[in-house]
Design a protein around this motif. Structure first.
Motif, short mmCIF file in Angstrom:
data_model
loop_
_atom_site.label_atom_id
_atom_site.label_comp_id
_atom_site.label_asym_id
_atom_site.label_seq_id
_atom_site.Cartn_x
_atom_site.Cartn_y
_atom_site.Cartn_z
N GLN A 1 -16.31 79.74 55.97
CA GLN A 1 -17.11 80.73 55.26
C GLN A 1 -18.60 80.50 55.44
N ALA A 2 -19.00 79.25 55.58
CA ALA A 2 -20.43 78.96 55.66
C ALA A 2 -21.00 79.15 57.06
N CYS A 3 -20.25 78.75 58.10
CA CYS A 3 -20.88 78.66 59.41
C CYS A 3 -20.27 79.56 60.48
N SER A 4 -19.18 80.24 60.20
CA SER A 4 -18.54 81.06 61.23
C SER A 4 -19.13 82.46 61.34
N TYR A 5 -19.96 82.84 60.39
CA TYR A 5 -20.58 84.16 60.40
C TYR A 5 -22.09 83.96 60.52
N THR A 6 -22.67 84.47 61.60
CA THR A 6 -24.06 84.14 61.90
C THR A 6 -25.07 84.76 60.95
N ASP A 7 -24.61 85.56 60.01
CA ASP A 7 -25.52 86.07 58.98
C ASP A 7 -25.31 85.35 57.65
N GLY A 8 -24.45 84.29 57.64
CA GLY A 8 -24.22 83.55 56.40
C GLY A 8 -23.69 84.41 55.28
N ARG A 9 -22.86 85.37 55.60
CA ARG A 9 -22.48 86.38 54.61
C ARG A 9 -21.61 85.82 53.49
N TYR A 10 -20.71 84.91 53.81
CA TYR A 10 -19.71 84.48 52.83
C TYR A 10 -19.90 83.05 52.33
N GLY A 11 -20.97 82.41 52.77
CA GLY A 11 -21.20 81.05 52.32
C GLY A 11 -22.49 80.51 52.88
N ALA A 12 -22.95 79.38 52.34
CA ALA A 12 -24.20 78.79 52.79
C ALA A 12 -24.15 77.28 52.63
N VAL A 13 -24.93 76.60 53.47
CA VAL A 13 -25.16 75.15 53.36
C VAL A 13 -26.64 74.96 53.05
N VAL A 14 -26.92 74.32 51.92
CA VAL A 14 -28.29 74.20 51.43
C VAL A 14 -28.67 72.72 51.32
N ASN A 15 -29.76 72.35 51.97
CA ASN A 15 -30.27 71.00 51.84
C ASN A 15 -30.90 70.83 50.45
N ALA A 16 -31.14 69.58 50.07
CA ALA A 16 -31.69 69.30 48.74
C ALA A 16 -33.08 69.87 48.55
N ASP A 17 -33.79 70.17 49.65
CA ASP A 17 -35.13 70.75 49.53
C ASP A 17 -35.11 72.27 49.58
N GLY A 18 -33.92 72.88 49.62
CA GLY A 18 -33.81 74.33 49.60
C GLY A 18 -33.77 74.98 50.96
N THR A 19 -33.80 74.20 52.05
CA THR A 19 -33.68 74.79 53.38
C THR A 19 -32.22 75.06 53.70
N LEU A 20 -32.00 76.08 54.51
CA LEU A 20 -30.65 76.50 54.89
C LEU A 20 -30.32 75.98 56.28
N SER A 21 -29.08 75.55 56.44
CA SER A 21 -28.54 75.20 57.76
C SER A 21 -27.29 76.01 57.98
N SER A 22 -26.88 76.14 59.24
CA SER A 22 -25.66 76.90 59.50
C SER A 22 -24.43 76.12 59.08
N CYS A 23 -24.52 74.78 59.10
CA CYS A 23 -23.33 73.94 58.94
C CYS A 23 -23.74 72.64 58.27
N TRP A 24 -22.79 72.01 57.59
CA TRP A 24 -23.08 70.73 56.95
C TRP A 24 -23.45 69.67 57.97
N GLU A 25 -23.06 69.83 59.23
CA GLU A 25 -23.35 68.82 60.25
C GLU A 25 -24.82 68.82 60.66
N THR A 26 -25.55 69.90 60.40
CA THR A 26 -26.96 69.96 60.78
C THR A 26 -27.89 69.98 59.58
N ALA A 27 -27.35 69.93 58.37
CA ALA A 27 -28.19 69.98 57.17
C ALA A 27 -29.17 68.81 57.15
N GLY A 28 -30.44 69.13 56.96
CA GLY A 28 -31.47 68.10 56.89
C GLY A 28 -31.98 67.60 58.21
N LYS A 29 -31.38 68.04 59.32
CA LYS A 29 -31.83 67.57 60.63
C LYS A 29 -33.06 68.36 61.07
N PRO A 30 -34.07 67.68 61.56
CA PRO A 30 -35.30 68.38 61.97
C PRO A 30 -35.01 69.43 63.05
#
Length: 404
Positions: free
Chosen positions: A309-338
């Motif tokens: 739900q979070a990363c299979s739809y390129t518009d993030g329609r059905y889910g999201a991955v949010v870093n602790a600073d409020g930035t969005l990533s497509s997937c938990w594997e890239t959250a917080g990565k520069p």
């Protein structure tokens, strides 16, 4: 190729060679097939496909909840060498690999996260919210975990899960989170006690196995939480996993635990796993799964590769991955990565042309150097054997059908 549809995402059913005929795995269930249901290239014959469609095995349930993964802290008290949130190895030989930039979830960011989720839920016409507490180690910010769940109740929180290393979870904290909607926790083991304590180490030094099992047993007594036990498999630890399964059964309540075995991949930070997808290793996976079932653990049955739900739809329609600073990533594997941010909860997702190359999916196999065909053969062998065993022991369930 036959496929099921899920609001724009494709789900490709799988056909596996079993001990007695074939297994069809679709989004709507599992069926046995005979040789004459398939072509020489293992494609469904038209009559077989029509029958399976009529029986609902191609049907994909609609999403009813919005999937929200939130990192409450990017710090971790462990120093595992293979962690995808490391940016490089610790060349000093200690247990302090360099990690992604520190961020900690605050009350102000929680407000922005939940308001963002509410907007996305309205756009997708979803009424429920499912939250995953993630890190780093999420319990390095227990107040952030509690506050996020408490406030999410006003946004339709249906259930919450957590991925934790288990070293900081106490009965008191677990009761608080359970009362706020937490239902299950995923904890990872890196082989039997000695192997685990050499791999899954504290950044200050020292192993973690006994502390994790002790904490889990105490929390099981104090709460209704259930556990997802991920067992990482590598060339360092695979010889001790038979003993691990027995040890976990002796220290935990298997009826409250599901057990999942996964080969550790290469995430590009200098960690290598020399364990090949061989027939010998496939036989080991099969043996571990069967023994786990015999001991009373739950082992999830094989399935199709369903959209995340979070990363299979390129518009993030059905889910999201949010870093602790409020930035969005497509997937938990890239959250917080520069360089991998695809937006912020305040401003929403960036235009698609600006996220090109940054939108990856957890379904992708980029973390494996091995040929994808070897991985596919390995997984098909293990999954077919599990279906055979589940069927033979009456564990497969009502959604399995015999096509005639």
């Amino acid at each position: 190729m036959y496929k099921g549809q899920h609001r724009g995402a494709e789900i490709l059913p799988r056909v596996l060679r079993g001990e007695h005929g074939w297994w069809f795995l679709g989004p709507g269930g599992v069926a046995r097939l005979k040789d004459d249901h398939l072509t020489a290239s293992r494609e469904l014959r038209p009559a077989a496909e029509r029958s399976l469609r009529q029986r609902g095995l191609f049907d994909v349930p609609a999403y009813s909840g919005y999937s929200l993964t939130v990192l409450t802290s990017t710090h971790c008290n462990l120093g595992c060498a293979y962690c995808f949130q490391n940016t490089e190895q610790d060349t000093s030989g200690a247990n302090r690999p360099t990690r992604i930039r520190y961020a900690r979830l605050t009350s102000a960011t929680i407000t922005s996260v939940l308001e963002f989720a509410a907007r996305r839920m309205a756009d997708a016409e979803l009424s429920h919210l499912d939250v995953m507490l993630f890190g780093g180690e999420p319990l390095l910010n227990p107040q952030g975990c509690r506050e996020l769940l408490a406030r999410a109740a006003d946004y339709g929180l249906r259930r919450a899960s957590m991925t934790s290393n288990g070293t900081l979870l106490t009965p008191k904290l677990a009761r608080q989170l359970s009362d706020l909607g937490l239902r299950d926790v995923q904890v990872t083991f890196d082989g039997d006690l000695a192997d685990h304590d050499a791999i899954r180490v504290r950044r200050t030094g020292g192993g973690t196995f006994d502390d994790i099992v002790r904490n889990m047993a105490a929390v099981t007594e104090a709460t209704p939480l259930t556990w997802g036990l991920r067992v990482n498999v590598s060339h360092h630890n695979h010889r001790g996993i038979d003993e691990l399964v027995e040890r976990l059964a002796g220290g935990l309540d298997p009826s409250r635990c599901s057990l999942y075995f996964a080969r550790v991949g290469d995430v590009g930070i200098g960690y290598g796993n020399d364990l090949e997808f061989s027939g010998t290793i496939a036989a080991s996976f099969i043996r571990w799964q069967r023994r786990a079932l015999e001991l009373g653990f739950h082992v999830s049955r094989p399935r199709t590769v369903n959209p995340c739900q979070a990363c299979s739809y390129t518009d993030g329609r059905y889910g999201a991955v949010v870093n602790a600073d409020g930035t969005l990533s497509s997937c938990w594997e890239t959250a917080g990565k520069p360089g991998w941010q695809v937006g912020t909860v305040r401003d929403g997702y960036l235009p698609r042309e600006r996220t090109e190359g940054k939108w990856i999916s957890c379904e992708e196999f980029y973390q494996y150097d091995d040929e994808l065909s070897a991985l596919t053969r390995f997984q098909d062998t293990v999954d077919a054997a599990l279906l055979d065993y589940l069927s033979a022991t009456g564990r497969l369930g009502r959604r399995t059908r015999q096509d005639r």
